[in-house]
Design an enzyme around this catalytic site. Structure first.
Site, PDB file in Angstrom:
ATOM      1  N   LEU A  44     -10.187  83.840   2.066  1.00 17.43           N
ATOM      2  CA  LEU A  44     -10.438  83.123   0.815  1.00 17.43           C
ATOM      3  C   LEU A  44     -10.892  81.707   1.155  1.00 17.43           C
ATOM      4  CD1 LEU A  44      -7.407  84.224  -1.391  1.00 17.43           C
ATOM      5  CD2 LEU A  44      -9.751  85.085  -1.466  1.00 17.43           C
ATOM      6  N   ALA A  45     -11.358  80.996   0.139  1.00 15.76           N
ATOM      7  CA  ALA A  45     -11.857  79.645   0.394  1.00 15.76           C
ATOM      8  C   ALA A  45     -10.801  78.775   1.066  1.00 15.76           C
ATOM      9  CB  ALA A  45     -12.326  79.007  -0.909  1.00 15.76           C
ATOM     10  N   GLU A  46      -9.534  78.885   0.629  1.00 12.33           N
ATOM     11  CA  GLU A  46      -8.488  78.048   1.213  1.00 12.33           C
ATOM     12  C   GLU A  46      -7.175  78.814   1.337  1.00 12.33           C
ATOM     13  OE1 GLU A  46      -9.006  75.091   2.406  1.00 12.33           O
ATOM     14  OE2 GLU A  46     -10.896  74.517   1.428  1.00 12.33           O
ATOM     15  N   THR A  47      -6.504  78.579   2.441  1.00 13.69           N
ATOM     16  CA  THR A  47      -5.113  78.977   2.630  1.00 13.69           C
ATOM     17  C   THR A  47      -4.314  77.704   2.884  1.00 13.69           C
ATOM     18  OG1 THR A  47      -5.692  81.146   3.536  1.00 13.69           O
ATOM     19  CG2 THR A  47      -3.503  80.305   4.044  1.00 13.69           C
ATOM     20  N   CYS A  71      -8.069  69.410  -0.314  1.00 14.26           N
ATOM     21  CA  CYS A  71      -8.381  70.572  -1.149  1.00 14.26           C
ATOM     22  C   CYS A  71      -7.591  70.473  -2.440  1.00 14.26           C
ATOM     23  CB  CYS A  71      -8.057  71.881  -0.427  1.00 14.26           C
ATOM     24  SG  CYS A  71      -8.400  73.326  -1.456  1.00 14.26           S
TER      25      CYS A  71
END
Length: 263
Positions: A44-47, A71
């Site tokens: 995904l875009a961010e973890t 983020c």
């Protein structure tokens, strides 16, 4: 090793919209390389990973390709998990990050990010290259942590089909395209192929630059914004001196356990 995680759709009040983020609440930090591999596995875009300190939470964010300094949507998602899953007391959570202290507050049903405003400067020499990569006519170009391309209208933002290979060669972490909105004060999209994100669905961090720009242009401090990706997401924005306030909804869509064997 087993690690629990939660997936939250941020800047949305329903599943399968907004921007999904994975959140890990850790007792202690994992090895950096392992956290990067976990982020790549989720893809995904961010973890986001958080560890509790005596007076605050330490937060870090990873795309599938790299750690990033700031983020928004994954911070919103993390606060949602801490408040609603782990019963964090009070109405304010303080995070420490690569971008300094950040706060998330409960404001009615929404969560509000308190982030640093980011300055941008005009950059005419790069404008032809950015316009060619985006495939649209640009009225003005600014440079900050990302490149910010201003176009004439919302339709131009929505129909933009960029050359991602060309965008990845441009300086900065990514390219924002923005315009006045039809039903919102402004709209945007964000492309960051150089850090593993072809298009981010809803990006809180880019509004650290967008809010000061549109506040000055529209002569107002409170605005409604919409990121016009395929999933889409609404952001309630406010300029507060050298800080920006970005509020939105969030919804839990999954919880699970990562099995790492003997790692």
């Amino acid at each position: 090793m087993q690690l629990d995680y939660h997936q939250v759709d941020a800047f949305s009040d329903r599943p399968f919209a907004g921007n999904p983020a994975i959140v890990y609440r850790l007792d202690q930090w994992l090895d950096d390389a392992l956290m990067q591999k976990i982020a790549g596995e989720h893809n995904l875009a961010e973890t986001a990973f958080v560890v509790k300190q005596p007076e605050y939470w330490h937060i870090r964010w990873f795309t599938p390709a790299t750690e990033v300094p700031l983020c928004g949507h994954a911070t919103l998602a993390t606060a949602y998990v801490l408040f609603n899953i782990y019963a964090e007391p009070g109405d304010v959570i303080e995070f420490h990050s690569l971008s300094g202290p950040l706060r998330v507050s409960r404001v009615g049903r929404r969560l509000e990010l308190d982030f640093p405003a980011q300055s941008i400067e005009p950059d005419e020499p790069l404008l032809p290259a950015v316009a060619a990569a985006l495939g649209v006519t640009i009225e003005a170009l600014f440079v900050g942590p990302e490149l910010l391309a201003v176009v004439a209208d919302e339709a131009t933002v929505r129909r933009c089909e960029p050359d991602l290979t060309a965008l990845a060669k441009l300086p900065g972490m990514g390219v924002i395209i923005t315009a006045p909105g039809l039903q919102h004060d402004f709209v945007s999209r964000y492309f960051a192929p150089s850090i593993g994100i072809d298009e981010d669905p809803v990006t809180g961090a880019i509004h650290c630059s967008l809010i000061p720009y549109w506040a000055q242009r529209l002569a107002k401090d409170e605005m409604r914004a919409f990121q016009a990706s395929a999933r889409g997401g609404a952001l309630h924005c406010r300029l507060d001196g050298k800080r920006v306030r970005i509020a939105g909804d969030a919804v839990l869509v999954a919880k699970a356990t990562l099995l790492l064997g003997d790692v």
